[in-house]
Design an enzyme around this catalytic site. Structure first.
Site, short mmCIF file in Angstrom:
data_model
loop_
_atom_site.label_atom_id
_atom_site.label_comp_id
_atom_site.label_asym_id
_atom_site.label_seq_id
_atom_site.Cartn_x
_atom_site.Cartn_y
_atom_site.Cartn_z
N GLU A 17 54.73 -14.18 2.02
CA GLU A 17 53.54 -14.39 2.83
C GLU A 17 52.54 -15.32 2.14
OE1 GLU A 17 55.00 -11.52 2.15
OE2 GLU A 17 54.89 -10.10 3.81
N LYS A 112 56.56 -23.58 -18.88
CA LYS A 112 57.10 -22.25 -18.63
C LYS A 112 56.40 -21.16 -19.42
CE LYS A 112 60.89 -23.86 -16.37
NZ LYS A 112 61.91 -24.87 -16.42
N GLY A 436 68.28 -36.62 -8.03
CA GLY A 436 69.32 -35.98 -7.22
C GLY A 436 68.89 -35.61 -5.82
N GLU A 488 71.62 -34.11 -1.83
CA GLU A 488 71.58 -32.64 -1.94
C GLU A 488 71.07 -31.92 -0.68
OE1 GLU A 488 69.86 -31.24 -5.68
OE2 GLU A 488 70.65 -32.95 -6.78
N CYS A 520 58.94 -20.63 -4.71
CA CYS A 520 59.69 -19.45 -5.10
C CYS A 520 61.14 -19.84 -5.31
CB CYS A 520 59.67 -18.43 -3.97
SG CYS A 520 58.02 -17.91 -3.57
N TRP A 565 68.62 -19.22 -14.71
CA TRP A 565 67.94 -19.04 -13.42
C TRP A 565 68.66 -18.06 -12.51
CZ3 TRP A 565 66.15 -24.79 -12.33
CH2 TRP A 565 65.17 -25.12 -13.27
N ASP A 603 72.65 -31.09 -14.67
CA ASP A 603 71.24 -30.76 -14.92
C ASP A 603 71.11 -29.56 -15.83
OD1 ASP A 603 70.21 -32.75 -13.21
OD2 ASP A 603 70.48 -31.47 -11.46
N HIS A 645 69.69 -33.83 -17.13
CA HIS A 645 68.28 -33.94 -16.76
C HIS A 645 67.54 -32.70 -17.21
CE1 HIS A 645 64.64 -34.21 -14.41
NE2 HIS A 645 64.93 -33.06 -13.86
N HIS A 698 55.56 -33.60 -8.50
CA HIS A 698 54.91 -32.38 -7.98
C HIS A 698 53.67 -32.72 -7.18
CE1 HIS A 698 57.40 -30.04 -10.87
NE2 HIS A 698 57.40 -29.25 -9.82
N1 GLN Z 1 69.21 -32.41 -9.30
C1 GLN Z 1 68.12 -31.51 -9.08
C2 GLN Z 1 67.18 -32.10 -8.03
O1 GLN Z 1 67.07 -33.30 -7.98
C3 GLN Z 1 67.34 -31.27 -10.34
C4 GLN Z 1 66.18 -30.34 -10.13
C5 GLN Z 1 65.49 -29.85 -11.39
O2 GLN Z 1 65.52 -30.45 -12.40
N2 GLN Z 1 64.82 -28.75 -11.33
O3 GLN Z 1 66.53 -31.38 -7.30
ZN ZN Z 2 63.77 -31.61 -12.99
#
Ligand code: GLN
Ligand code: ZN
Length: 761
Positions: A17, A112, A436, A488, A520, A565, A603, A645, A698
């Site tokens: 929510e 993090k 990606g 993707e 999330c 993860w 990645d 990455h 971001h």
């Molecule tokens: N290949 C993923 C993407 O492009 C990598 C995402 C990530 O690093 N968190 O979304």
């Molecule tokens: Zn990334």
């Protein structure tokens, strides 16, 4: 009587929510008062659940509209000056997300939270930093909790942790030198809390589980002593979590606080050490229920620990709780309708964990017999899990026992491989690529939802994804990128996607946990040995490559990231699970190569967060993490280029391990820290190719060509040009097409400008 407590509850809501509210607010679909009213309603519901479950000390103030560390920055008046022209929520969200438009302001950095997958906003401290109390909203929240008749226990991020979690700006100084200036602000808060009738506060100093030098230990002492002295009537429970206090234990146990909380899930052994150190009249808070994982607690084992504490201190001197805040747990298992019925009973989400806390407290207060049925049922469930055939796959175990060192090394060293790769790929200098993912638009998500609900046939959905992939290839060609990706579109999430396709994993419907702000993730649950029944990414990658002359980069998530993860099984070492995943990814890599894919990105954005919090434990983790990555990557021919990455972590301390991965190319997020990270790569003399992210994905802001040129020039000064790649910071899935297209066009232009300069030199 022992007291049932909690340390924090998920904020996001059972149905996400809060995410919906935030996104609607950001889009201007609801106003501030609606956002506030509805998020308060959400908080109230969460309080109600905790109270109903029997939690006596209710955590309050742990809720946040974006991030709790950012909240503390605001509460102590530590707002960086570039946001001074704004106020209220506009200012708050500008710090979190940056602003767009002419006088755009960049967001604060994010990293993090300890070794979790939660991202906090990194405070920025200046040497002349001033602090001013700004606690009105916090106090209102506490009062709202009091109104519903609970005993709120405000959660306060301690001053030492707050300072340490931040970074020094504009000068090389230790943020802890600001403590003297900061403490009066905290003292004033504590006085106000006492004035409104608060009895207990939770003063979190999670930095106590880290390696602390003497000044930091002294800071903990000074600060806790001063805060305790400021308000003699207020009882402080000192919160520590995510590990073992080790040499900081005597310090923590000697502070003038009413109770110390210990994480006995991560570090059960510290109970024995702590018990003799508990001071006269002091309480001990036992973190017995895992706040970081989804497995049902072994109640009898947890009670064993609790009884040890009862013997030493008596039940009256115990608080019973989760190991850490439940922020890191999904909300409610009963919302799940499709989890395999054999596995369902093995699980507990946040609400079920509250019940476990209550049961444990009851068993301590009224004896095991008072919850005999519950203990019996718990024991049976655990026995069934242990005996289940679903957790073991002989073939995988057999294969893993035959892994050789050759399987984890490339044939030739990088310097020689790169020649073959250059020949094969013939890319220009400053090759441009992306990480990606391309925008996961509302339409993409809608089609996926329809497919999942069975309202869209497999063939239609497949055709839709193929059209998206083709359009994405065409656009990348038009923009002039050098190395393309398929986009993707078939993936919801980079880990969940693989979790859905690998055996030994299960994926919940609603098991969301907050990653940052409104974002999330739904970590898959690894319950058994891992195998790859069929190819996972080959069809779309092959399709994408068939549509273009340009090279297409295959896109996989690495074993360490899948491990980090996911919710990981707790019945075998993490390293073992990681190697199993590595074998599955290795098979996928080889199949991509066989399908004619010349570049494969694996990645590993989570490799840093898997790092143990203590230095002495690093080497062991890094050894198996690196080995797992290499096991997944090293089966290919030398002419095949392996990329990796990483993003949003402090990589400085693991650079040699990153180099040990021996990926041919690493793309890495740098723009939020203005390429600071690059210096580290240079100091370390990183041997292979690097793509330092040239813009922050971001933020919806479209970067200018000039700023990317500037960043690249900075990079080109320190990295040989023939080893430099040009790419954004991370995947583009959270962005919209217009900004992605505009940004990438400028990025390609920036690379072009640099080629011009280099050629003319
Ligand atoms: N290949 C993923 C993407 O492009 C990598 C995402 C990530 O690093 N968190 O979304
Ligand atoms: Zn990334």
């Amino acid at each position: 009587m022992a007291i049932a407590t909690n340390l924090g509850f998920p904020r996001i809501g059972e149905k996400r929510e809060l995410k919906t509210l935030l996104e609607r607010f950001w889009k201007g679909q609801i106003d501030e008062s609606a956002l506030r009213d509805q998020s308060e309603e959400l908080q109230r519901r969460h309080w109600q659940w905790q109270i109903e479950a029997g939690i006596e000390h209710l955590p309050v103030g742990d809720f946040s509209l974006y991030d709790h560390v950012l909240d503390w920055v605001v509460r102590v008046g530590g707002i960086p000056t570039r946001y001074a022209g704004l106020d209220g929520l506009a200012q708050y969200f500008a710090m979190a997300r940056g602003t767009q438009g002419e006088d755009s302001i960049s967001a604060m950095e994010m990293t993090k939270w300890f070794d979790t997958n939660y991202h906090y906003i990194v405070p920025e401290w200046t040497e002349d930093q001033e602090f001013t109390p700004n606690f009105a909203e916090f106090l209102e929240e506490v009062k709202r909790a009091q109104e519903i008749g609970s005993q709120p226990r405000p959660v306060i991020l301690g001053p030492v942790s707050l300072l340490r979690l931040g970074k020094a700006r504009g000068g090389d100084f230790d943020p802890l030198t600001l403590l003297d200036r900061l403490l009066p602000v905290y003292e004033s808060l504590l006085k106000e809390l006492q004035a409104i009738g608060v009895a207990w506060i939770q003063l979190d100093e999670p930095c106590l589980v880290l390696d602390l030098d003497e000044p930091a230990q002294a800071a903990i002492r000074t600060s806790t002593e001063r805060l305790a002295a400021a308000t003699s009537g207020l009882k402080i429970v000192l919160g520590t979590y995510f590990g073992d206090l080790r040499e900081n234990l005597p310090l923590a146990m000697s502070l003038p606080v009413a109770a110390v909380h210990l994480d006995l899930v991560r570090a059960p052994g510290q109970l024995t050490e702590a018990l003799p150190l508990v001071q006269v009249g002091q309480l001990l808070s036992l973190g017995l229920v895992d706040g970081r994982n989804v497995w049902r607690t072994d109640l009898s084992a947890a009670l064993g620990l609790a009884e040890q504490a009862v013997d030493a201190l008596g039940a009256d001197r115990l608080l019973i709780g989760p190991s850490c805040s439940l922020l890191h747990s999904p909300v409610d298992l009963t919302a799940e309708t499709s989890i395999d019925p054999e596995i369902y009973p093995w699980l507990a989400f946040a609400r079920q964990k509250l019940e476990e806390i209550e049961r444990l407290t009851q068993a301590i207060n009224q004896g095991r017999a008072s919850v005999a049925d519950c203990l019996q049922e718990n024991a049976e469930i655990l026995a069934r899990r242990k005996a289940s055939t679903r957790t073991t796959n002989r073939e995988v175990r057999e294969r893993l026992s035959h892994v050789t060192t050759e399987m984890t090394v490339r044939q030739l060293p990088y310097a020689q491989r790169t020649v073959e790769q250059r020949d094969k790929l013939s890319l220009p200098l400053f090759p441009t690529t992306t990480i990606g993912s391309f925008p996961q638009t509302a339409e993409v998500r809608r089609q996926r939802a329809l497919f999942r609900q069975g309202k869209l046939g497999e063939t239609e959905y497949q055709a839709f994804l193929e059209r998206e992939t083709e359009a994405c290839i065409r656009l990348q060609e038009d923009i002039g990128l050098d190395v393309l990706v398929h986009g993707e579109f078939e993936r919801n999430d980079m880990v969940e996607f693989f979790g859905e396709r690998l055996e030994g994993f299960l994926v919940s419907e609603n098991g969301w946990v907050q990653s940052y702000g409104s974002r999330c993730v739904k970590p898959p649950i690894i319950f058994g040995d891992v195998t790859r029944p069929t190819p996972m990414t080959v069809p779309f990658t092959r399709l994408a490559q068939s549509l273009t002359e340009k090279p297409v980069k295959g896109m996989l998530t690495g074993p360490v990231t899948i491990l980090c993860w996911s919710f990981v099984r707790d019945d075998q070492p993490r390293s073992e699970t990681c190697r199993q995943i590595a074998l599955a990814i290795r098979d996928e890599v080889l199949e991509l190569e066989a399908a004619g894919i010349g570049l494969i990105q694996i990645d590993e954005p989570a490799i840093r967060e898997g790092l143990p919090l203590r230095k002495v434990d690093h080497a062991d983790y890094l050894a198996w993490a690196v080995e797992s990555f290499r096991l997944s990557a090293c089966g290919v021919a030398d002419a095949t280029q392996i990329h990796t990455h990483m993003c949003y972590s402090e990589f400085h301390d693991i650079l040699s391990a990153i180099a040990d991965l021996d990926a041919d190319v690493i793309s890495i997020e740098t723009s939020r820290s203005q390429m600071e990270l690059l210096d580290a790569f240079v100091d370390f003399n990183y041997p292979n190719e690097i793509g330092p992210g040239v813009y922050d994905i971001h933020s919806p802001r479209v970067p200018t060509t000039e700023e990317m040129v500037t960043l690249l020039e900075k990079a080109a000064q320190v990295i040989p040009t023939e080893r430099l790649w040009v790419n954004p910071d991370c995947g583009l899935k959270t962005r919209d097409w217009p900004e992605v297209e505009a940004s990438l066009r400028r990025m390609v232009e920036a690379a072009g400008n640099l080629r011009g300069v280099v050629v003319s030199v």
